[in-house]
Design an enzyme around this catalytic site. Structure first.
Site, PDB file in Angstrom:
ATOM      1  N   CYS A  79       0.826  -1.209   0.000  1.00 10.19           N
ATOM      2  CA  CYS A  79       0.000   0.000   0.000  1.00 10.19           C
ATOM      3  C   CYS A  79       0.863   1.263   0.000  1.00 10.19           C
ATOM      4  O   CYS A  79       0.665   2.162  -0.810  1.00 10.19           O
ATOM      5  CB  CYS A  79      -0.917  -0.031   1.224  1.00 10.19           C
ATOM      6  SG  CYS A  79      -1.914   1.437   1.391  1.00 10.19           S
ATOM      7  N   CYS A  86      -1.582   1.750  -3.057  1.00 10.36           N
ATOM      8  CA  CYS A  86      -2.550   2.834  -2.827  1.00 10.36           C
ATOM      9  C   CYS A  86      -1.934   4.236  -2.828  1.00 10.36           C
ATOM     10  O   CYS A  86      -2.429   5.131  -3.531  1.00 10.36           O
ATOM     11  CB  CYS A  86      -3.250   2.654  -1.477  1.00 10.36           C
ATOM     12  SG  CYS A  86      -3.379   0.976  -0.865  1.00 10.36           S
ATOM     13  N   LYS A 144       0.062   5.422  -6.018  1.00  8.93           N
ATOM     14  CA  LYS A 144      -0.915   5.470  -7.113  1.00  8.93           C
ATOM     15  C   LYS A 144      -1.847   6.667  -6.973  1.00  8.93           C
ATOM     16  O   LYS A 144      -2.128   7.371  -7.934  1.00  8.93           O
ATOM     17  CB  LYS A 144      -1.725   4.173  -7.093  1.00  8.93           C
ATOM     18  CG  LYS A 144      -2.857   4.174  -8.055  1.00  8.93           C
ATOM     19  CD  LYS A 144      -3.905   3.180  -7.652  1.00  8.93           C
ATOM     20  CE  LYS A 144      -4.712   3.656  -6.463  1.00  8.93           C
ATOM     21  NZ  LYS A 144      -5.614   2.611  -5.957  1.00  8.93           N
ATOM     22  N   TYR A 162      -9.096  -3.438 -11.487  1.00  8.46           N
ATOM     23  CA  TYR A 162      -9.047  -2.030 -11.088  1.00  8.46           C
ATOM     24  C   TYR A 162      -7.647  -1.443 -11.215  1.00  8.46           C
ATOM     25  O   TYR A 162      -7.504  -0.263 -11.556  1.00  8.46           O
ATOM     26  CB  TYR A 162      -9.658  -1.827  -9.693  1.00  8.46           C
ATOM     27  CG  TYR A 162      -8.753  -2.113  -8.511  1.00  8.46           C
ATOM     28  CD1 TYR A 162      -7.965  -1.108  -7.963  1.00  8.46           C
ATOM     29  CD2 TYR A 162      -8.708  -3.369  -7.917  1.00  8.46           C
ATOM     30  CE1 TYR A 162      -7.149  -1.362  -6.869  1.00  8.46           C
ATOM     31  CE2 TYR A 162      -7.901  -3.631  -6.829  1.00  8.46           C
ATOM     32  CZ  TYR A 162      -7.120  -2.615  -6.307  1.00  8.46           C
ATOM     33  OH  TYR A 162      -6.308  -2.867  -5.238  1.00  8.46           O
ATOM     34  N   GLU A 202      -6.922   1.852 -13.401  1.00  8.17           N
ATOM     35  CA  GLU A 202      -6.396   3.061 -12.756  1.00  8.17           C
ATOM     36  C   GLU A 202      -5.138   3.563 -13.473  1.00  8.17           C
ATOM     37  O   GLU A 202      -5.012   4.766 -13.750  1.00  8.17           O
ATOM     38  CB  GLU A 202      -6.072   2.768 -11.288  1.00  8.17           C
ATOM     39  CG  GLU A 202      -7.329   2.568 -10.460  1.00  8.17           C
ATOM     40  CD  GLU A 202      -7.060   2.244  -9.012  1.00  8.17           C
ATOM     41  OE1 GLU A 202      -7.932   2.523  -8.173  1.00  8.17           O
ATOM     42  OE2 GLU A 202      -5.993   1.696  -8.683  1.00  8.17           O
ATOM     43  N   HIS A 206     -27.005  21.219  -0.943  1.00  4.46           N
ATOM     44  CA  HIS A 206     -27.210  21.818  -2.256  1.00  4.46           C
ATOM     45  C   HIS A 206     -26.253  22.977  -2.479  1.00  4.46           C
ATOM     46  O   HIS A 206     -26.036  23.756  -1.553  1.00  4.46           O
ATOM     47  CB  HIS A 206     -28.649  22.307  -2.367  1.00  4.46           C
ATOM     48  CG  HIS A 206     -29.006  22.772  -3.740  1.00  4.46           C
ATOM     49  ND1 HIS A 206     -29.119  21.906  -4.805  1.00  4.46           N
ATOM     50  CD2 HIS A 206     -29.229  24.015  -4.224  1.00  4.46           C
ATOM     51  CE1 HIS A 206     -29.432  22.607  -5.891  1.00  4.46           C
ATOM     52  NE2 HIS A 206     -29.488  23.889  -5.564  1.00  4.46           N
ATOM     53  N   GLU A 208     -25.951  15.054  -3.346  1.00  2.21           N
ATOM     54  CA  GLU A 208     -27.351  15.173  -2.910  1.00  2.21           C
ATOM     55  C   GLU A 208     -28.275  14.274  -3.727  1.00  2.21           C
ATOM     56  O   GLU A 208     -29.365  13.917  -3.274  1.00  2.21           O
ATOM     57  CB  GLU A 208     -27.828  16.626  -2.946  1.00  2.21           C
ATOM     58  CG  GLU A 208     -27.950  17.222  -4.334  1.00  2.21           C
ATOM     59  CD  GLU A 208     -28.445  18.677  -4.318  1.00  2.21           C
ATOM     60  OE1 GLU A 208     -29.372  18.987  -3.554  1.00  2.21           O
ATOM     61  OE2 GLU A 208     -27.897  19.503  -5.078  1.00  2.21           O
TER      62      GLU A 208
END
Ligand SMILES: Cc1cc2nc3c(=O)[nH]c(=O)nc-3n(C[C@H](O)[C@H](O)[C@H](O)COP(=O)(O)OP(=O)(O)OC[C@H]3O[C@@H](n4cnc5c(N)ncnc54)[C@H](O)[C@@H]3O)c2cc1C
Length: 453
Positions: free
Chosen positions: A43, A48, A51, A177, A181, A436, A441
């Protein structure tokens, strides 16, 4: 003869190993960790963190382009790969130091070297045998090398962070993935990226609509995704590039070919088979719900057990394990509500079940979905769209799947993961006020099911 004896001996100072060591050390246990590479594991060093830093770098390209629609003018920006690499390396070595300090401060003994089990209660590192009441294998995984002629010309994700020269053309092989990525990142940084995948759509296992949507969005950004494509061979061209021969008879050329077709558990040479520890066909340590291997006293967590290969999962398994050893013992890992992000451009954020998995599991499901052009892109000139989707178990109104493709999807969905873990129903989503104007939302304003069964 073992020189010393620890309460807990952990092999691998990655996400799972470091967390287990720290927790046990803080509880006053005698703990050792063996690590033969940089502290922090995949990682921190090859996954992670670097990356995500590169993904941030790539997103600046969009920001520069989009800023013009908001009135900014500037000369064409240029990108310096060597600056990014150097800054990343500096940050990673800072993190390596932090991981070392965290363990040292918890009283953990860090042994630098390759570890091998020589008994169910003994581990050898650098020729010294250490005794241990319990051994935890937390050795992670490693990229599976390509099995095509010329495969040694390709690199894995381990090497991509430090490529000496930024590639003008990059071929990415794989549809998971990690492949997606890196395709997005290098495309954003300015490479011409072709992504080859032999399946019929990238990101197998994700919600079908999410897969189609993100593939379309990635194509819009310039990634040439070719599914149903098989690589036959790689070879060097006289000009020094790599030629990729495809099963349909066509060819591609690139400076760099990245193979990201899977990772295998790191168990070779650990001495597990000799002790009778059961391994799955791919080398994963077979464990029960308490992370016990088939041999008493030997445990395994993280990528090496090949359940869910994510850092937060390895951390959670480490905490459940140590809690079982030295704590209350009630901690369990919830594999159902795992939130995760894919840092493609745009990002994917997903929690729980895909529509397809929910359909297979429940009698009746309702699906709420929307896709729209986010407010920001009304001026940015970008054609990017956002997808949001809720999957609901109709029997009890519980939201069992939540999916998003869009800017900062990972950031957006983390809070929803708390709601889902707490058992939120669609009625609770409906009763929640939106913020908002945000994209998020939309998750609390979808009222009409597009699929009701
Ligand atoms: C490119 C890439 C991107 C990723 N991105 C993400 C992401 O965005 N989010 C996410 O959650 N996860 C991500 N992951 C997955 C994540 O990195 C892993 O799930 C996580 O690191 C697993 O932790 P672990 O402790 O099981 O193993 P690791 O972190 O791999 O640690 C294992 C350690 O054991 C050491 N070791 C192995 N054998 C020995 C031995 N015999 N003796 C001594 N030491 C040994 C290794 O050197 C390594 O340091 C990514 C992975 C990759 C490859």
């Amino acid at each position: 003869m073992a020189r010393d004896r620890f309460d807990l001996f952990i092999i691998g100072a990655g996400s799972g190993g470091v967390r287990a060591a720290r927790m046990a050390g803080q509880r006053g246990m005698r703990v050792a960790v063996a690590e033969d590479a940089a502290l922090g594991g995949t990682c921190v060093n090859l996954g992670c963190i670097p990356k995500k830093l590169y993904s941030f770098a790539a997103h600046y390209a969009d920001s520069f382009a989009e800023s013009r629609g908001f009135g900014w003018s500037h000369a064409a920006p240029s990108f310096d790969w060597s600056v990014l690499k150097a800054n990343r390396a500096r940050e990673i070595s800072r993190l390596n130091g932090i991981y070392g300090d965290l363990m040292t401060n918890a009283g953990v003994t860090i042994l630098r070297g390759r570890a091998r089990l020589v008994g169910a209660d003994a581990v050898e590192v650098n020729g010294v045998v250490h005794g241990a009441a319990r051994i935890v294998v937390a050795t992670g995984g490693w990229p599976v090398p390509p099995e095509v002629p010329g495969g040694d010309l390709a690199i894995s994700s381990n090497e991509i962070f430090d490529l000496p020269v930024f590639p003008k053309r990059l071929v990415v092989v794989g549809g998971g993935y990690i492949a997606c990525e890196f395709a997005s990142i290098f495309n954003g940084l300015g490479a011409k990226v072709t992504q080859l995948y032999r399946g019929e759509q990238i990101l197998r296992g994700f919600d079908r609509e999410v897969r189609d949507f993100v593939a379309a969005e990635m194509k819009k950004t310039g990634v040439d995704i070719r599914v149903g494509t098989r690589v036959l061979a790689l070879e060097k061209t006289p000009g020094g590039a790599i030629r990729v021969a495809l099963a349909d008879g066509s060819e591609l050329e690139a400076e760099t070919v990245l193979y990201a077709t899977g990772r295998a558990p790191n168990t070779a040479g650990l001495g597990l088979e000799a002790l009778g520890v059961a391994l799955a066909p791919n080398g994963a340590v077979v464990v029960d719900e308490a992370y016990r291997s088939s041999v008493a006293g030997i445990f395994a967590i993280g990528d090496v057990i090949d359940r869910v290969q994510l850092t937060p999962v390895a951390l959670a398994e480490a905490m459940a394990l140590v809690d079982g050893f030295f704590g209350q013992g009630g901690r369990r890992v919830d594999y159902m509500h795992i939130p995760t992000a894919v840092f493609t451009h745009p990002n994917i954020g997903t929690i729980g079940l895909s529509e397809e998995d929910a359909r297979a599991r429940f009698l009746r499901i309702d699906v709420y979905r929307t896709d729209f052009k986010p407010l920001r892109h009304t001026l940015s000139g970008s054609g990017e769209r956002t997808l949001m989707k809720l999957v609901v178990d109709a029997a009890n109104d519980r939201v069992v799947g939540l999916h998003m493709v869009g800017t900062d999807a990972g950031e957006t969905i983390q809070g929803f993961a708390v709601a889902m873990k707490a058992g939120a129903t669609k009625a609770v989503f409906d009763a929640t006020l939106g913020i908002h104007p945000t994209a998020a939302e939309e998750f609390v304003t979808m009222r009409t099911a597009t699929v009701a069964s």
